[in-house]
Every structure is written in C-alpha cells, then in structure tokens.
Write an enzyme that holds these catalytic residues in place. Structure first.
Site, mmCIF file in Angstrom:
data_model
loop_
_atom_site.group_PDB
_atom_site.id
_atom_site.type_symbol
_atom_site.label_atom_id
_atom_site.label_comp_id
_atom_site.label_asym_id
_atom_site.label_seq_id
_atom_site.Cartn_x
_atom_site.Cartn_y
_atom_site.Cartn_z
ATOM 1 N N ASN A 1 -5.776 7.757 -3.148
ATOM 2 C CA ASN A 1 -6.624 8.280 -4.227
ATOM 3 C C ASN A 1 -8.087 7.949 -3.986
ATOM 4 O O ASN A 1 -8.970 8.707 -4.362
ATOM 5 C CB ASN A 1 -6.120 7.828 -5.598
ATOM 6 N N HIS B 1 -2.355 -0.472 -2.447
ATOM 7 C CA HIS B 1 -3.201 -0.141 -1.306
ATOM 8 C C HIS B 1 -4.576 -0.771 -1.453
ATOM 9 O O HIS B 1 -5.570 -0.078 -1.639
ATOM 10 C CB HIS B 1 -3.334 1.379 -1.184
ATOM 11 N N GLU C 1 4.535 6.941 -0.889
ATOM 12 C CA GLU C 1 4.981 7.644 -2.105
ATOM 13 C C GLU C 1 5.706 8.935 -1.734
ATOM 14 O O GLU C 1 6.781 9.238 -2.257
ATOM 15 C CB GLU C 1 3.773 7.974 -2.997
ATOM 16 N N HIS D 1 4.100 2.515 -5.202
ATOM 17 C CA HIS D 1 4.222 3.921 -4.763
ATOM 18 C C HIS D 1 5.657 4.381 -4.661
ATOM 19 O O HIS D 1 5.922 5.516 -4.309
ATOM 20 C CB HIS D 1 3.577 4.104 -3.388
ATOM 21 N N SER E 1 -6.437 1.437 -7.080
ATOM 22 C CA SER E 1 -5.902 0.137 -6.657
ATOM 23 C C SER E 1 -7.027 -0.850 -6.352
ATOM 24 O O SER E 1 -6.820 -1.824 -5.627
ATOM 25 C CB SER E 1 -4.990 0.334 -5.447
ATOM 26 N N SER F 1 -5.887 3.565 0.767
ATOM 27 C CA SER F 1 -5.654 4.126 -0.575
ATOM 28 C C SER F 1 -5.916 5.628 -0.586
ATOM 29 O O SER F 1 -7.030 6.083 -0.350
ATOM 30 C CB SER F 1 -6.563 3.424 -1.588
#
Ligand code: SF4
Length: 678
Positions: free
Chosen positions: A248, A43, A146, A84, A290, A246
């Site tokens: 996270n 990502h 994911e 993912h 990422s 992304s």
C-alpha cells in the site's frame, strides 16, 4: 511561509494495529512462552526489527512442525500468523499442530478484510454439477503474501494480474479462458490502486457475460489513496513513509508521484535528505498502513527542526489529534463521498473511521440508484449510528440526519394544516407508510380514502397528497391522512366551481350514480342532475338503458341554485334534434338511398336519418298506376328517391321514386297531390 502537514489517514490501519496489539499484548505476559511470527507480521522493517529485539523469531511455513514438536521438550510456543493472511494449507497445518501438541498454539492476525476475500474465493469455487466453469481473477501482485493466501482458497482455475493492461493482454493472447461457458469471478487485492481496479472492471464486463464482481479494496486503502491524491495536488512536495515491501505504501508513492513530481519515499527519518525540508515550502507527509506512529513522528520532528520553528506551531500529537475528529454515536457530521456503488456510499468523515452509508439509510425508495444520484466528492450530512474501531467503519444515516434537521417542518405542517405530497412506499398492517425527511408517516386504512375492503398495496408507489393529523414526538413519527387532504381539495374545487358556473356552460363529467328518473354527473367536485328527458330526443324508459356508471359525457348547465347547491343539466341540444339533424344533411331535390320502414295503403315510409322518415306517396312510387304500395315495395327494401318537399312547419319530408323517371317537372304538382292525400 513554510508548512508541513501529515495526512489525516497516515499510519497503522486497524488491521495492522490489531495484529501489533495482539503480539504486543502476548509479549507483555509471555512468561517463558516462545513467540514466533509466520513470515513478517507486518510490512515494516523498523517495526519487525523491534520484534526481533524483543525475542520474537520469524519462521516460515516449513518450520511450523518443528516448532510444534519442540514444545514437547522446550515448553510453550505460539505462532502469530501475519496480517496479510496465510494459505489454506498453512492454516490447516497450524490447526493440526495445535490439536496434537497441547503447548503449541497459534494466533491468526489476518485482517478481517483479507479473511473476507478468503471466504469469497472459497464460496465461489467450482462445485460438482455446475453448468459453467467458474474462474477466479484477482487484480493484485502475484508474489504478495496476501494474494498467495487468497488464491489458495480458490479450488478452480485462478489468475492474477497486476493491472488492467496485464489483464487485457492475457485476454488478447487467450491466456485466460473466454466464452459463454465461463463465469468470471473478479476481486482485488485489498491495497489495489482504485483506478486500475476500475479499468479492470470495464475490461471484465466486455470479456464476460454476467461476471461476478466483488469490490474488495479495503476502505482504508481507498480513503488513503484519495486523500493522498488530494493532498499531493495541494503541496510542493510529498514524503511517503513506509516499509520497502509494503504494497500500500508503494501505491501511495505511485499516486503522489503522479500528481506531485517532488515525491520521495523513505523507510524512516534517517532516510530523509536533510536538504529536503529547506527546499520545499509546503510539504505533506503520507504514510502506509503498516507505518508506526512513532516513525511518522520522527520524520515530522526532523522536518520541524530543520524548518522555521515559528511556522511549525503544533506538536505532532496535537496535529495528529486535530487532524481527526473523534466520532461518537449520535453525532451529526458532514462526510465526503469517496466511493460509490449501488448498495452503499463510503464517506470520509474526517475521522479515523470510514463512514458506511447504505442505500436504506439514504431513502426508503428501493428503486434509488446510488451511482446515478451521487458522485465522488459530494458532501452529505449524516448521523452517526455506530462506530466500530475494530472494523474501522462508522455506520451512518442520512435519513436520520435529514430528520433531525427537518423534524420541525413536520410539526409546522401539522400546526398549519399544510397539505404535503409524498410517495407511499409500504403497505403495513392497518395502513400505509409515507416517508418524510427520513421519518415515517403512518396513514391508517381509515384515512387512506380507499373503500373499507380495498387492497392497501394498490397505493404503494403512488404519489399522494396528505395532511399530518398527529405527531408522535418521542419516536419522531407522525400520523397522516390522505382523506383529509382530498376532502380539502374537493372543497376547494367546489368553491371554484360555484364561482365559475353559468347557464349554458359546458362540462365534461362522469356518470356517478343513477335513479329511475335521471343520472348524477360528477362535474369535477360537484354533481349535477341530468333528467332522463334531457338525455335524448327519443323517449327513454330509464337512464340505465343508455348510460353506465363511469361513462364520460359532455353536458351543459340548464339551471342552477347555489343556495340549494342544485344543478340541472342538459345533454340533448337543438343541433341534435332529429329534424335539425336531417336539415343539416339534406336539401330539396337531393337524390338519396333510403330503406322502406313501413307500408301503408296510401304510400310507404322510408328511413332518411335514424329519427326521420319520409313518405313515398302511392302516386310517387311508379310512373305506372299502383293500387297498393305493398304490391311493389317491401319493408327493409332499399330504394333510391328524390326529396320533392320539405315541410318545416309539419316537419315532414316527401320522397318520390317516380320523379327519378320523369324528371323535375312533375315534382311540385305531385307533392301537392301527396299532401292532400296525407
Ligand atoms: S490495509 Fe486494509 S486490508 Fe490491509 S491490513 Fe489494513 S485494514 Fe486490513
């Protein structure tokens, strides 16, 4: 003074790094092979744009078959499945195509953490014959690749909730099945926010009996989120770098924004407002898992150019390197607890890898509850056993660090013959084990102080005193002796006993042994002899008639000889002498109930106490003349009498039945008559 810092855990995580290294390696030796990615590899738009420029083509699952077929006419092709994870169906399709088309291949770049959740979902799917229905609840973003991949592996009813509120709402509106017939299996997207996960856990525990819970938040995520929250609380402004898709990075941004209002999110250096570094004095850069290092470096350098160069002293490389310790097996480091459960602790070691400290590397005590003993933020010294860059983890041991720090104390304990105290944790072949500072002290059976054939496991769990009698320097282990410690303790008790003994002193002891003439009484480290004649006022044939081994009794010292270490004990006392017992209970003139024990021609004896009988003279049986006492009384008969005489010298008691009829006047004269008769 202005300051810019980059979080120690910024940039590629090991999962993303692994994926990028796999594709970059393939690109280097492509040699005409066409390279595809299934969706975007990671990502990060900037990184993906670089792949585009290198000729890598992103396709979707529905294109796989066409690419595979094209190998027949266009030659080799490889598909990289993203970090993912992909769905079970897509994986199956890739495998089928690889089997059918020899020039077609695929590389699964799914992060091992994500693969682990795939396995959890598959292994916990409902099975035929299950008594209860299993449902799968995942806390994560339903549209994230994911999460889509994870849910494809669960073969029952699955539910995805973005956060704890959504989960609670679904329960209230009965959108998820509830009740005793349901077993809830709970897991989280690897990048899930920690606090949302904890809240969700509490809700699930209230909704279901015995839910099956898997904490699947990735170490990297936990570490970064905790570090980001800490740094955000220490600065004026935060720059979060990461791709717009992304997950996270989004969570890092939410966390930092919640702590520091001057938090901005950017894709790369171009998006950074030129004014930003000048406005804020103390800036922290954090980056998603990422985000490539060179993008972080560009942002850092841009800020350096704008800021006062004098205070941006280090180059990006120096700073990044100094931010991380390089860990090797054998190092001892201090880690900070970042996550706790009852099986293991996760530690921030100030390195790129997360420390994993399992319960067995903390203590040999299986009953230890880590969640009770440790909390987030605690610092622990640990020894690094193994570092795995692939897993992003370092296996560490507190026991070993404790041992290294304290081994000299074990040696000193041996040299000084100190008595130590420890809990026996194991019975092994030929002895038992007592842990000390992370080392094992082996106590051979012969040194346990137990009888030869005794069960050694009876010592497990007991806290014992012992001495170190031998050191094994190479393996850092030692031989111990419980017997040596108890021998010393017994000697010390003996000395104290002899220093304090005196005639007449009372002790409570236990019968340790018996002979025909007496009993040995353990007075607490020293034995005394209680002769059978001292046991009772009644005659005793042998001690075993009235005592058993282990009986507890209170005795007193009649005499002792410290030279010969002999002690004579007494048990019977003047107070317990039968005549004294009688006198303590009865007085002249008392009217009492007695039992006829023996009948003679001149009268009848009656039991007054266990050991004293009184005489009812024939003349005291009745107001009528009695020729023979046996005519009116029988042995065992209960009668009421009056005590008409107590003779201290002769230790005799005279009783009268007649006096109860005639009154007091006749008592004394009659007693004199009886005396003459006896
Ligand atoms: S964040 Fe964690 S789970 Fe996700 S790719 Fe990186 S290492 Fe794997």
């Amino acid at each position: 003074m202005s300051r810019v810092r980059v979080a120690a855990h910024a940039g590629f995580c090991f999962g993303v790094r692994r994926a990028t290294e796999l594709i970059e390696e393939r690109l280097k030796r492509a040699d005409g092979e066409r390279i595809y990615t299934l969706g975007r590899l990671i990502h990060n738009d900037t990184y993906n744009a670089r792949l585009d420029a290198a000729g890598v083509v992103a396709i979707e699952a529905e294109d796989i078959l066409a690419v595979a077929k094209s190998t027949e006419s266009e030659g080799r092709a490889v598909v990289f499945a993203r970090a993912h994870g992909i769905t079970k169906q897509t994986e199956q399709l890739l495998a089928d195509c690889a089997k059918k088309y020899p020039d077609f291949s695929y590389v699964d770049c799914a992060c091992p953490y994500v693969k682990k959740i795939h396995r959890i979902a598959a292994e916990n799917s409902p099975r035929e014959g299950d008594e209860k229905e299993k449902i799968f609840i995942l806390i994560g973003s339903a549209t994230h690749p994911e999460v889509i991949s994870i849910m494809s592996y669960f073969e029952g009813r699955g539910f995805v909730f973005a956060n704890a509120d959504e989960l609670e709402e679904a329960a209230k509106s009965k959108k998820i099945p509830l009740g005793e017939e349901i077993v809830a299996v709970l897991a989280a997207q690897t990048t899930q926010n920690l606090s949302e996960w904890k809240k969700s856990l509490e809700i699930i525990k209230k909704l279901y009996t015995n839910p099956i819970i898997f904490d699947t938040i990735c170490n990297v995520t936990e570490t970064r989120q905790l570090e980001a929250a800490r740094l955000a609380s220490e600065c004026d402004a935060v720059v979060v770098i990461g791709g717009s898709s992304s997950s996270n990075t989004s969570k890092l941004y939410t966390i930092c924004k919640g702590v520091c209002k001057n938090t901005v999110r950017i894709n790369d250096a171009d998006e950074l407002d030129d004014e930003f570094p000048s406005i804020h004095k103390n800036v922290v850069i954090v980056a998603g898992a990422s985000t490539p290092d060179d993008i972080i470096e560009e942002v850092y350098n841009k800020m350096s150019e704008i800021k006062d160069k004098a205070v941006i002293e280090e180059s990006f490389d120096e700073m990044l390197n100094s931010a991380f310790k390089t860990l090797s097996s054998g190092d001892t480091v201090t880690g900070t607890v970042i996550a706790v459960n009852d099986l293991e602790l996760k530690l921030d070691l100030g390195a790129k890898v997360t420390g994993i400290l399992t319960a067995d590397q903390i203590s040999d005590d299986a009953s230890l509850k880590l969640s009770r003993e440790y909390k987030i933020g605690d610092e622990i010294d640990v020894f690094v056993i193994r570092v795995s860059d692939v897993d992003g983890c370092a296996t560490v041991s507190k026991k070993r660090a404790d041992l290294d720090k304290n081994w000299h104390k074990v040696i000193e304990a041996k040299d000084n013959a100190d008595t130590l105290e420890g809990k026996v944790t194991e019975a092994v072949k030929g002895g038992v084990v007592i842990p000390i500072y992370g080392a094992r002290v082996f106590v051979p059976a012969s040194q346990t102080a137990l009888p030869r054939e005794a069960d050694l496991s009876s010592l497990v769990g007991q806290t014992v005193k012992y001495k170190i009698i031998e050191i094994k320097p190479h393996g850092k282990s030692a031989i111990g002796s419980i017997r040596a410690a108890s021998r010393e303790e017994r000697r010390a008790l003996e000395e104290q006993f002899w220093a304090e003994i005196e005639v007449g002193k009372y002790y409570t002891g236990k019968v340790r042994g018996m002979t025909d003439y007496g009993a040995f009484i353990d007075l607490g480290g020293v034995d005394g002899m209680l002769h059978k004649k001292e046991m009772s006022w009644r005659p005793i044939h042998k001690p075993a008639d009235i005592l058993n081994i282990g009986d507890e009794l209170t005795v007193f010292v009649k005499s002792y000889d410290p030279e010969k270490r002999q002690i004579s004990l007494g048990y019977r006392t003047e107070e317990s002498r039968p005549w004294n017992v009688f006198k303590a209970q009865f007085n002249l003139g008392d009217v009492i109930d007695v039992t006829i024990s023996n009948i003679m021609s001149y009268g009848a004896f009656a039991r007054v106490t266990d050991d004293v009988d009184g005489l009812i003279h024939v003349s005291q049986i009745s107001t009528e003349r009695v020729e023979n006492p046996a005519d009116v009384l029988t042995s065992g008969q209960q009668v009421t009498v009056k005590i008409i005489k107590i003779d201290d010298d002769q230790q005799r008691v005279s009783l009268s039945m007649r006096a109860l009829v005639e009154g007091d006047n006749a008592d004394e004269a009659d007693a004199a008559t009886e005396e003459a008769a006896e």
